[in-house]
Design a protein around this motif. Structure first.
Motif, PDB file in Angstrom:
ATOM      1  N   MET A 151      -1.454  -3.847   4.909  1.00 60.22           N
ATOM      2  CA  MET A 151      -0.554  -4.127   6.036  1.00 60.22           C
ATOM      3  C   MET A 151       0.029  -5.526   5.918  1.00 60.22           C
ATOM      4  SD  MET A 151      -0.689  -1.381   7.840  1.00 60.22           S
ATOM      5  CE  MET A 151       0.106  -1.921   9.330  1.00 60.22           C
ATOM      6  N   GLY A 152       1.180  -5.709   6.537  1.00 56.52           N
ATOM      7  CA  GLY A 152       1.826  -7.014   6.598  1.00 56.52           C
ATOM      8  C   GLY A 152       2.808  -7.037   7.755  1.00 56.52           C
ATOM      9  N   HIS A 153       3.624  -8.054   7.758  1.00 56.55           N
ATOM     10  CA  HIS A 153       4.644  -8.219   8.796  1.00 56.55           C
ATOM     11  C   HIS A 153       6.000  -8.400   8.129  1.00 56.55           C
ATOM     12  CE1 HIS A 153       1.690  -8.775  12.029  1.00 56.55           C
ATOM     13  NE2 HIS A 153       0.979  -9.392  11.103  1.00 56.55           N
ATOM     14  N   PRO A 154       7.082  -8.027   8.803  1.00 54.40           N
ATOM     15  CA  PRO A 154       8.408  -8.264   8.239  1.00 54.40           C
ATOM     16  C   PRO A 154       8.643  -9.756   8.004  1.00 54.40           C
ATOM     17  CG  PRO A 154       8.548  -6.780  10.120  1.00 54.40           C
ATOM     18  CD  PRO A 154       7.156  -7.327  10.094  1.00 54.40           C
ATOM     19  N   VAL A 155       9.505 -10.061   7.061  1.00 53.57           N
ATOM     20  CA  VAL A 155       9.848 -11.453   6.759  1.00 53.57           C
ATOM     21  C   VAL A 155      10.669 -12.060   7.894  1.00 53.57           C
ATOM     22  CG1 VAL A 155      11.130 -12.936   5.152  1.00 53.57           C
ATOM     23  CG2 VAL A 155       9.717 -11.071   4.278  1.00 53.57           C
ATOM     24  N   ASP A 156      11.549 -11.276   8.502  1.00 57.75           N
ATOM     25  CA  ASP A 156      12.418 -11.752   9.590  1.00 57.75           C
ATOM     26  C   ASP A 156      11.565 -12.252  10.754  1.00 57.75           C
ATOM     27  OD1 ASP A 156      14.134 -12.074  11.754  1.00 57.75           O
ATOM     28  OD2 ASP A 156      15.248 -10.229  11.371  1.00 57.75           O
ATOM     29  N   PRO A 157      11.699 -13.540  11.131  1.00 56.19           N
ATOM     30  CA  PRO A 157      10.877 -14.093  12.213  1.00 56.19           C
ATOM     31  C   PRO A 157      11.028 -13.351  13.540  1.00 56.19           C
ATOM     32  CG  PRO A 157      12.086 -15.850  11.110  1.00 56.19           C
ATOM     33  CD  PRO A 157      12.577 -14.550  10.550  1.00 56.19           C
ATOM     34  N   ALA A 158      12.201 -12.797  13.808  1.00 61.29           N
ATOM     35  CA  ALA A 158      12.417 -12.084  15.070  1.00 61.29           C
ATOM     36  C   ALA A 158      11.633 -10.775  15.133  1.00 61.29           C
ATOM     37  CB  ALA A 158      13.912 -11.806  15.263  1.00 61.29           C
ATOM     38  N   GLU A 159      11.260 -10.234  13.977  1.00 65.17           N
ATOM     39  CA  GLU A 159      10.555  -8.955  13.939  1.00 65.17           C
ATOM     40  C   GLU A 159       9.058  -9.087  13.686  1.00 65.17           C
ATOM     41  OE1 GLU A 159      12.534  -6.553  11.033  1.00 65.17           O
ATOM     42  OE2 GLU A 159      14.062  -5.957  12.477  1.00 65.17           O
ATOM     43  N   ARG A 160       8.590 -10.272  13.302  1.00 62.61           N
ATOM     44  CA  ARG A 160       7.198 -10.432  12.879  1.00 62.61           C
ATOM     45  C   ARG A 160       6.165  -9.993  13.897  1.00 62.61           C
ATOM     46  NH1 ARG A 160       7.679 -16.180  10.306  1.00 62.61           N
ATOM     47  NH2 ARG A 160       9.035 -15.475   8.652  1.00 62.61           N
ATOM     48  N   ARG A 161       6.390 -10.266  15.143  1.00 65.58           N
ATOM     49  CA  ARG A 161       5.412  -9.907  16.176  1.00 65.58           C
ATOM     50  C   ARG A 161       5.668  -8.531  16.766  1.00 65.58           C
ATOM     51  NH1 ARG A 161       1.866 -13.763  17.467  1.00 65.58           N
ATOM     52  NH2 ARG A 161       2.359 -15.861  16.801  1.00 65.58           N
ATOM     53  N   ARG A 162       6.764  -7.876  16.361  1.00 62.54           N
ATOM     54  CA  ARG A 162       7.109  -6.573  16.924  1.00 62.54           C
ATOM     55  C   ARG A 162       6.700  -5.408  16.038  1.00 62.54           C
ATOM     56  NH1 ARG A 162      13.012  -6.558  17.450  1.00 62.54           N
ATOM     57  NH2 ARG A 162      12.625  -4.466  18.208  1.00 62.54           N
ATOM     58  N   PHE A 163       6.591  -5.649  14.735  1.00 65.23           N
ATOM     59  CA  PHE A 163       6.353  -4.546  13.804  1.00 65.23           C
ATOM     60  C   PHE A 163       5.258  -4.901  12.813  1.00 65.23           C
ATOM     61  CE2 PHE A 163      10.882  -4.205  14.856  1.00 65.23           C
ATOM     62  CZ  PHE A 163      10.948  -2.889  15.282  1.00 65.23           C
ATOM     63  N   LEU A 164       4.686  -3.860  12.248  1.00 68.41           N
ATOM     64  CA  LEU A 164       3.833  -3.972  11.077  1.00 68.41           C
ATOM     65  C   LEU A 164       4.489  -3.175   9.958  1.00 68.41           C
ATOM     66  CD1 LEU A 164       0.281  -3.375  12.562  1.00 68.41           C
ATOM     67  CD2 LEU A 164       1.210  -5.528  11.703  1.00 68.41           C
ATOM     68  N   THR A 165       4.293  -3.630   8.746  1.00 65.79           N
ATOM     69  CA  THR A 165       4.748  -2.890   7.582  1.00 65.79           C
ATOM     70  C   THR A 165       3.537  -2.638   6.707  1.00 65.79           C
ATOM     71  OG1 THR A 165       5.216  -4.908   6.345  1.00 65.79           O
ATOM     72  CG2 THR A 165       7.033  -3.971   7.629  1.00 65.79           C
ATOM     73  N   GLY A 166       3.647  -1.721   5.800  1.00 68.04           N
ATOM     74  CA  GLY A 166       2.528  -1.491   4.903  1.00 68.04           C
ATOM     75  C   GLY A 166       2.668  -0.206   4.146  1.00 68.04           C
ATOM     76  N   ALA A 167       1.700   0.019   3.292  1.00 71.08           N
ATOM     77  CA  ALA A 167       1.641   1.241   2.496  1.00 71.08           C
ATOM     78  C   ALA A 167       0.246   1.352   1.906  1.00 71.08           C
ATOM     79  CB  ALA A 167       2.699   1.208   1.390  1.00 71.08           C
ATOM     80  N   PRO A 168      -0.185   2.568   1.583  1.00 68.58           N
ATOM     81  CA  PRO A 168      -1.528   2.760   1.042  1.00 68.58           C
ATOM     82  C   PRO A 168      -1.679   2.187  -0.368  1.00 68.58           C
ATOM     83  CG  PRO A 168      -0.358   4.851   1.203  1.00 68.58           C
ATOM     84  CD  PRO A 168       0.526   3.814   1.799  1.00 68.58           C
ATOM     85  N   ILE A 169      -2.919   1.915  -0.725  1.00 67.28           N
ATOM     86  CA  ILE A 169      -3.291   1.480  -2.071  1.00 67.28           C
ATOM     87  C   ILE A 169      -4.105   2.601  -2.693  1.00 67.28           C
ATOM     88  CG2 ILE A 169      -4.725  -0.135  -3.390  1.00 67.28           C
ATOM     89  CD1 ILE A 169      -4.072  -2.243  -1.205  1.00 67.28           C
ATOM     90  N   ASP A 170      -3.786   2.935  -3.957  1.00 66.27           N
ATOM     91  CA  ASP A 170      -4.513   3.987  -4.660  1.00 66.27           C
ATOM     92  C   ASP A 170      -5.015   3.432  -5.993  1.00 66.27           C
ATOM     93  OD1 ASP A 170      -5.276   6.879  -4.853  1.00 66.27           O
ATOM     94  OD2 ASP A 170      -4.101   6.670  -6.689  1.00 66.27           O
ATOM     95  N   VAL A 171      -6.324   3.454  -6.178  1.00 60.98           N
ATOM     96  CA  VAL A 171      -6.948   2.960  -7.405  1.00 60.98           C
ATOM     97  C   VAL A 171      -7.616   4.151  -8.084  1.00 60.98           C
ATOM     98  CG1 VAL A 171      -8.603   1.324  -8.386  1.00 60.98           C
ATOM     99  CG2 VAL A 171      -7.323   0.706  -6.308  1.00 60.98           C
ATOM    100  N   ALA A 172      -7.165   4.480  -9.286  1.00 62.91           N
ATOM    101  CA  ALA A 172      -7.662   5.653 -10.008  1.00 62.91           C
ATOM    102  C   ALA A 172      -9.056   5.391 -10.580  1.00 62.91           C
ATOM    103  CB  ALA A 172      -6.682   6.034 -11.112  1.00 62.91           C
ATOM    104  N   GLU A 173      -9.580   6.372 -11.256  1.00 60.34           N
ATOM    105  CA  GLU A 173     -10.945   6.342 -11.776  1.00 60.34           C
ATOM    106  C   GLU A 173     -11.127   5.262 -12.841  1.00 60.34           C
ATOM    107  OE1 GLU A 173      -8.959   9.004 -11.539  1.00 60.34           O
ATOM    108  OE2 GLU A 173      -9.927   9.909  -9.811  1.00 60.34           O
ATOM    109  N   ASN A 174     -12.358   4.716 -12.856  1.00 60.31           N
ATOM    110  CA  ASN A 174     -12.819   3.821 -13.907  1.00 60.31           C
ATOM    111  C   ASN A 174     -12.016   2.524 -14.023  1.00 60.31           C
ATOM    112  OD1 ASN A 174     -14.893   3.480 -15.818  1.00 60.31           O
ATOM    113  ND2 ASN A 174     -13.448   3.845 -17.482  1.00 60.31           N
TER     114      ASN A 174
END
Length: 192
Positions: free
Chosen positions: A121-144
């Motif tokens: 998770m993170g926040h948008p770079v735009d200061p006006a949006e930082r406290r209004r939204f979250l951004t993010g995406a899943p992390i996938d780590v394969a075997e071994n």
């Protein structure tokens, strides 16, 4: 009370598509963060040889049984826990952090060095949006896969089977299978 495992699923689907989230999910996320912080605080002060106590707390944090052969050395930190998917024989060394609200999957036999950090998770770079939204995406780590000490894995990254992430690397892009990535931008050094 609504089960916090299911309330923010819509948010998780939005994040998987790279969209921003806002709204009711924040309250459920905040409540879960407080609960998991309390659980990890208890986990991190247990005597090291209290395996039964450690397993019981990890099951509460992860929302189910700890898979066979999983080893997690405290201190251990996560903000949600319910979206941290660990396969069998995963090893997590001391001082690791998993901010898993958007989902983290560690495949079978993954080894994670001390003080590695996974951030979904993170926040948008735009200061006006930082406290209004979250951004993010899943992390996938394969075997071994081996994640070196102090490495940082950022939102949306997939790491291919048998890859190695060197100590201290910051990984912002996908890592191909059977490669070594290193450096402040996690660049591919070689493959096999």
């Amino acid at each position: 009370m609504t089960d916090e495992r299911f309330l923010p699923i819509h948010d998780q689907e939005l994040l998987a598509r790279g969209e921003r989230v806002l709204g009711a999910g924040f309250r459920a996320m905040h409540e879960r963060v407080l609960r998991v912080t309390e659980l990890t605080s208890r986990l991190n002060v247990l005597p090291f040889d209290d395996e039964a106590g450690r397993t019981a707390l990890l099951e509460q944090i992860l929302g189910g049984p700890v898979p066979a052969g999983v080893t997690i050395y405290p201190p251990f930190y996560t903000d949600h826990g319910l979206r941290l998917d660990l396969a069998e024989r995963v090893f997590v060394n001391q001082g690791c952090t998993f901010l898993d609200y958007a989902g983290i999957r560690l495949g079978e036999g993954v080894m994670v060095g001390p003080k590695a950090t996974f951030i979904t998770m993170g926040h948008p770079v735009d200061p006006a949006e930082r406290r209004r939204f979250l951004t993010g995406a899943p992390i996938d780590v394969a075997e071994n896969v081996w994640i070196g000490a102090g490495a940082t894995i950022l939102p949306g990254v997939s790491i291919g089977r048998d890859a190695v992430v060197a100590a201290g690397a910051v990984v912002a892009d996908d890592v191909p299978a059977a490669t070594l990535v290193a450096g402040p931008k996690g660049s591919v050094l070689r493959s096999w």
